[in-house]
Enzyme design. Structure first.
Site, PDB file in Angstrom:
ATOM      1  CD1 TRP A 118      16.696  39.483   3.717  1.00 27.31           C
ATOM      2  CD2 TRP A 118      17.285  40.112   5.789  1.00 27.31           C
ATOM      3  NE1 TRP A 118      17.077  40.803   3.667  1.00 27.31           N
ATOM      4  CE2 TRP A 118      17.436  41.211   4.928  1.00 27.31           C
ATOM      5  CE3 TRP A 118      17.604  40.272   7.135  1.00 27.31           C
ATOM      6  CZ2 TRP A 118      17.897  42.453   5.368  1.00 27.31           C
ATOM      7  CZ3 TRP A 118      18.068  41.514   7.577  1.00 27.31           C
ATOM      8  CH2 TRP A 118      18.206  42.581   6.704  1.00 27.31           C
ATOM      9  CD  GLU A 159      29.721  32.972  -3.183  1.00 23.25           C
ATOM     10  OE1 GLU A 159      28.601  33.271  -2.756  1.00 23.25           O
ATOM     11  OE2 GLU A 159      30.612  32.484  -2.454  1.00 23.25           O
ATOM     12  CG  ASN A 199      27.293  38.401  -0.179  1.00 24.11           C
ATOM     13  OD1 ASN A 199      26.108  38.143   0.018  1.00 24.11           O
ATOM     14  ND2 ASN A 199      28.275  37.688   0.352  1.00 24.11           N
ATOM     15  CD1 TRP A 241      13.883  36.368  10.753  1.00 24.58           C
ATOM     16  CD2 TRP A 241      13.499  36.481   8.564  1.00 24.58           C
ATOM     17  NE1 TRP A 241      13.021  35.346  10.425  1.00 24.58           N
ATOM     18  CE2 TRP A 241      12.770  35.386   9.090  1.00 24.58           C
ATOM     19  CE3 TRP A 241      13.415  36.725   7.195  1.00 24.58           C
ATOM     20  CZ2 TRP A 241      11.964  34.556   8.308  1.00 24.58           C
ATOM     21  CZ3 TRP A 241      12.618  35.907   6.403  1.00 24.58           C
ATOM     22  CH2 TRP A 241      11.901  34.841   6.960  1.00 24.58           C
ATOM     23  CD1 TRP A 254      27.239  29.927  -1.488  1.00 20.49           C
ATOM     24  CD2 TRP A 254      25.475  29.694  -0.133  1.00 20.49           C
ATOM     25  NE1 TRP A 254      27.694  29.525  -0.248  1.00 20.49           N
ATOM     26  CE2 TRP A 254      26.629  29.383   0.598  1.00 20.49           C
ATOM     27  CE3 TRP A 254      24.237  29.616   0.518  1.00 20.49           C
ATOM     28  CZ2 TRP A 254      26.598  28.990   1.941  1.00 20.49           C
ATOM     29  CZ3 TRP A 254      24.189  29.233   1.854  1.00 20.49           C
ATOM     30  CH2 TRP A 254      25.362  28.922   2.557  1.00 20.49           C
ATOM     31  CD1 TRP A 269      10.664  38.491  15.724  1.00 20.98           C
ATOM     32  CD2 TRP A 269      12.820  39.062  15.766  1.00 20.98           C
ATOM     33  NE1 TRP A 269      11.384  37.441  15.203  1.00 20.98           N
ATOM     34  CE2 TRP A 269      12.713  37.768  15.214  1.00 20.98           C
ATOM     35  CE3 TRP A 269      14.105  39.618  15.884  1.00 20.98           C
ATOM     36  CZ2 TRP A 269      13.816  37.026  14.776  1.00 20.98           C
ATOM     37  CZ3 TRP A 269      15.197  38.889  15.454  1.00 20.98           C
ATOM     38  CH2 TRP A 269      15.049  37.603  14.915  1.00 20.98           C
TER      39      TRP A 269
HETATM   40  C1  LIG Z   1      20.411  39.340   3.530  1.00 21.74           C
HETATM   41  C2  LIG Z   1      20.749  38.952   2.100  1.00 21.74           C
HETATM   42  C3  LIG Z   1      19.835  39.198   1.091  1.00 21.74           C
HETATM   43  C4  LIG Z   1      20.121  38.834  -0.235  1.00 21.74           C
HETATM   44  N1  LIG Z   1      19.194  39.090  -1.209  1.00 21.74           N
HETATM   45  C5  LIG Z   1      19.445  38.714  -2.485  1.00 21.74           C
HETATM   46  C6  LIG Z   1      18.495  38.947  -3.511  1.00 21.74           C
HETATM   47  O1  LIG Z   1      17.393  39.446  -3.277  1.00 21.74           O
HETATM   48  N2  LIG Z   1      18.823  38.594  -4.784  1.00 21.74           N
HETATM   49  C7  LIG Z   1      20.021  38.031  -5.081  1.00 21.74           C
HETATM   50  O2  LIG Z   1      20.272  37.729  -6.261  1.00 21.74           O
HETATM   51  N3  LIG Z   1      20.916  37.768  -4.120  1.00 21.74           N
HETATM   52  C8  LIG Z   1      20.693  38.110  -2.838  1.00 21.74           C
HETATM   53  N4  LIG Z   1      21.624  37.873  -1.870  1.00 21.74           N
HETATM   54  C9  LIG Z   1      22.853  37.137  -2.225  1.00 21.74           C
HETATM   55  C10 LIG Z   1      24.051  38.003  -2.655  1.00 21.74           C
HETATM   56  O3  LIG Z   1      24.266  39.046  -1.747  1.00 21.74           O
HETATM   57  C11 LIG Z   1      23.869  38.597  -4.052  1.00 21.74           C
HETATM   58  O4  LIG Z   1      23.504  37.593  -4.952  1.00 21.74           O
HETATM   59  C12 LIG Z   1      25.170  39.224  -4.555  1.00 21.74           C
HETATM   60  O5  LIG Z   1      25.607  40.230  -3.675  1.00 21.74           O
HETATM   61  C13 LIG Z   1      24.943  39.826  -5.930  1.00 21.74           C
HETATM   62  O6  LIG Z   1      26.099  40.468  -6.382  1.00 21.74           O
HETATM   63  P1  LIG Z   1      26.969  39.874  -7.555  1.00 21.74           P
HETATM   64  O7  LIG Z   1      26.099  39.520  -8.705  1.00 21.74           O
HETATM   65  O8  LIG Z   1      28.059  40.839  -7.822  1.00 21.74           O
HETATM   66  O9  LIG Z   1      27.540  38.558  -6.895  1.00 21.74           O
HETATM   67  P2  LIG Z   1      28.768  37.616  -7.288  1.00 21.74           P
HETATM   68  O10 LIG Z   1      29.674  37.554  -6.113  1.00 21.74           O
HETATM   69  O11 LIG Z   1      29.377  38.024  -8.557  1.00 21.74           O
HETATM   70  O12 LIG Z   1      28.090  36.178  -7.422  1.00 21.74           O
HETATM   71  C14 LIG Z   1      27.648  35.665  -8.673  1.00 21.74           C
HETATM   72  C15 LIG Z   1      26.198  35.248  -8.584  1.00 21.74           C
HETATM   73  O13 LIG Z   1      26.041  34.186  -7.644  1.00 21.74           O
HETATM   74  C16 LIG Z   1      24.788  34.320  -6.963  1.00 21.74           C
HETATM   75  N5  LIG Z   1      25.058  34.518  -5.535  1.00 21.74           N
HETATM   76  C17 LIG Z   1      26.159  35.035  -4.966  1.00 21.74           C
HETATM   77  N6  LIG Z   1      26.066  34.991  -3.622  1.00 21.74           N
HETATM   78  C18 LIG Z   1      24.866  34.438  -3.340  1.00 21.74           C
HETATM   79  C19 LIG Z   1      24.182  34.117  -2.129  1.00 21.74           C
HETATM   80  N7  LIG Z   1      24.714  34.335  -0.921  1.00 21.74           N
HETATM   81  N8  LIG Z   1      22.948  33.576  -2.202  1.00 21.74           N
HETATM   82  C20 LIG Z   1      22.375  33.311  -3.411  1.00 21.74           C
HETATM   83  N9  LIG Z   1      22.982  33.586  -4.594  1.00 21.74           N
HETATM   84  C21 LIG Z   1      24.218  34.140  -4.559  1.00 21.74           C
HETATM   85  C22 LIG Z   1      24.095  35.547  -7.551  1.00 21.74           C
HETATM   86  O14 LIG Z   1      23.236  35.124  -8.585  1.00 21.74           O
HETATM   87  C23 LIG Z   1      25.271  36.344  -8.098  1.00 21.74           C
HETATM   88  O15 LIG Z   1      24.904  37.212  -9.148  1.00 21.74           O
HETATM   89  C24 LIG Z   1      21.367  38.222  -0.538  1.00 21.74           C
HETATM   90  C25 LIG Z   1      22.275  37.982   0.489  1.00 21.74           C
HETATM   91  C26 LIG Z   1      21.981  38.352   1.797  1.00 21.74           C
HETATM   92  C27 LIG Z   1      22.990  38.094   2.871  1.00 21.74           C
END
Ligand SMILES: Cc1cc2nc3c(=O)[nH]c(=O)nc-3n(C[C@H](O)[C@H](O)[C@H](O)COP(=O)(O)OP(=O)(O)OC[C@H]3O[C@@H](n4cnc5c(N)ncnc54)[C@H](O)[C@@H]3O)c2cc1C
Length: 486
Positions: A387, A280, A346, A364, A283, A311
């Site tokens: 997005w 993650e 997420n 989007w 990602w 759209w």
């Molecule tokens: C439509 C959409 C919009 C999003 N917008 C953002 C945003 O503006 N800022 C943001 O930080 N994340 C975003 N994400 C990614 C992800 O949803 C969040 O990082 C995550 O939910 C944050 O929660 P957490 O820290 O508990 O994640 P955890 O599951 O604990 O993951 C640990 C860290 O990994 C990174 N991470 C995890 N999943 C992703 C992912 N899919 N993409 C990129 N990094 C990831 C984040 O830094 C996160 O804090 C988005 C995802 C989607 C589908």
């Protein structure tokens, strides 16, 4: 290489609001005197200017950093291209240090400042303070950027040099105070909204470097075991909720990576869970690589064939989505979590995103803008990449025919309905069988749960089956147009 023992240095804090593992701060601390500085740039960001929730977090984070620096942080608002050249003269500065940022407007601005100050004889040095790997370090063998996550992460990142061991906080006794320091100066940045909605939202969080480290420790002790599966369930405590701390650099990703490795060795956590967590973080690196290599990621479809997609401009639907009044409980619960806490799990980001783009056929970019304004963790790279992934127009994106069904997603990932009941309390008395599709409940069930559909809770704003078919037909047409070009 850092020039040792220069007289005065500016440490320009940006998205690295911490003292531990801060490479620029460590470099600055080798000078005789440091002038810690934060500039709120209200001139160069354009559409990437932080949204309301982000600015609110920034305010509290700066306050925390200022406390750590014993009130020695300077606060300025304006154009750094104008402010920095003046500051270096006024304060007899010789060196300027910062950690790099990767949004195109930041790169343009920073390059211009670096060139200007270097030409004038100042020593300017920037560092990697927010990524595990620089975007230009992880490229395909032919020198082009990866467009698919798995090879980017497995072949690129994991074969590159391992993330550095975190740096200790330097001794900051040499930091200086002047008239630009003080909470009144922080207030002049105008980061807090005029209304008081922020107080409730920020009440859900502990902000700042120490809070970020505590959050990581709690996650490692309580959330990491079971992360791979548990991360899909919004009600569970398996996710780290570190995203906002990471975005503002209150904790470095290096620290998270290394502390997690250390924890795994000590506690023998299941490798599957740890690998998923590292992926993650991967990602996030991938999103930054995309943003760096395709700077128009926030506004332009990576796959050009989506440019001709028509759209829907239905403003009523868009507003009902924003307000969490679509009539689909799991979607509404997610949107209300966002509004009330500034965060959305997420799994829900994927469900509400798919609903907006595929069931409502709304662009989007409209969803992205709302997230940008309301998420405390709003991050240009991750938000845009997320997005585009949802819409199917991004790199390695969800295929157009993957449309999340909000009813089955709710049943699967909120099986007891606890999350829905928390954020859509008007449905609390509804039996579990109908919690995910209240419109299917017989009249007498609705009556005894005290719900009148259309009054207490909305009737669905679109029909799932019909909207799905419409979307599939519309997106299928794209297949016939030009092939993928990114
Ligand atoms: C439509 C959409 C919009 C999003 N917008 C953002 C945003 O503006 N800022 C943001 O930080 N994340 C975003 N994400 C990614 C992800 O949803 C969040 O990082 C995550 O939910 C944050 O929660 P957490 O820290 O508990 O994640 P955890 O599951 O604990 O993951 C640990 C860290 O990994 C990174 N991470 C995890 N999943 C992703 C992912 N899919 N993409 C990129 N990094 C990831 C984040 O830094 C996160 O804090 C988005 C995802 C989607 C589908």
């Amino acid at each position: 290489m850092v020039k040792l023992q220069t007289k005065n240095a500016i440490m320009w804090f940006r998205q690295d609001l911490r003292v531990r593992d801060n490479p620029a701060l460590v470099a600055a601390s080798k000078c005789n005197q440091i002038f810690p500085l934060y500039i709120f740039d209200d001139k160069n960001a354009g559409d990437a200017s932080p949204g309301a929730a982000s600015k609110m977090w920034l305010y509290h984070s700066l306050k925390d950093l200022n406390n750590q620096l014993e009130g020695k942080l300077r606060f300025l608002i304006g154009d750094p291209k104008i402010l920095l050249p003046k500051l270096v003269i006024d304060n007899n500065i010789e060196s300027i240090f910062w950690n790099r940022s990767y949004e195109q407007w930041q790169i343009n601005r920073d390059t211009s400042i670096k060139t200007d100050l270097t030409n004038k004889g100042y020593f300017v040095e920037s560092f990697n303070g927010s990524l595990l790997w620089e975007p230009w370090q992880v490229m395909k063998k032919d020198g082009t950027p990866y467009k698919v996550f798995t090879p980017f992460y497995r072949k690129g990142c994991l074969n590159a040099k391992a993330p550095r061991v975190p740096l200790n906080a330097p001794d900051l006794i040499i930091a200086q105070k002047d008239k630009l320091c003080g909470l009144d100066k922080l207030n002049e940045l105008n980061l807090l909204p005029k209304t008081s909605w922020d107080e409730k939202v920020i009440g859900n969080w502990k902000v700042g470097e120490r809070a970020a480290h505590s959050r990581l420790d709690e996650f490692l002790e309580g959330g990491l075991a079971g992360y791979k599966n548990g991360r899909n369930y919004p009600i569970k405590d398996n996710v780290s909720r570190l995203s906002t701390h990471i975005h503002w650099g209150e904790i470095s990703v290096n620290t998270i990576w290394q502390k997690c490795k250390f924890h795994i060795n000590r506690k023998q956590v299941n490798e599957i869970d740890a690998d998923q967590f590292f992926a993650e973080l991967g990602w996030r690196e991938f999103s930054y690589s995309l943003l760096y290599n395709f700077p128009k990621l926030p506004s332009k479809n990576l796959q050009e064939r989506f440019d001709n997609f028509v759209w829907s401009k239905n403003a009523i639907h868009l507003n009902l989505w924003k307000e969490g009044k679509t009539g689909y409980p799991i979607v509404d619960a997610g949107m209300r979590q966002l509004w009330q806490t500034g965060y959305m799990h997420n799994r829900l980001r994927m469900i509400v995103g798919s609903f907006l783009v595929k069931n409502l056929l709304i662009d989007w970019r409209d969803g992205e803008k709302w997230f940008w304004e309301t998420l405390v963790d709003a991050d240009l790279a991750s938000n845009s990449a997320g997005w585009q992934w949802i819409a199917g127009c991004g790199a390695d994106a969800a295929p157009y025919f993957r449309i999340f069904n909000p009813v089955t997603q709710g049943e699967k990932f909120d099986p007891d309905g606890k999350f829905i009941k928390k954020y859509v309390p008007e449905l609390s008395s509804l039996p579990g069988k109908y919690l995910f599709s209240p419109w299917e409940a017989p009249e007498e069930v609705l009556n005894s749960a005290g719900i009148k559909l259309g009054e207490d809770y909305p009737v669905p704003i679109v029909d799932l089956k019909k909207s799905r078919e419409k979307a599939l037909a519309a997106f299928a047409k794209l297949k016939e147009t030009r092939s993928l070009k990114i």
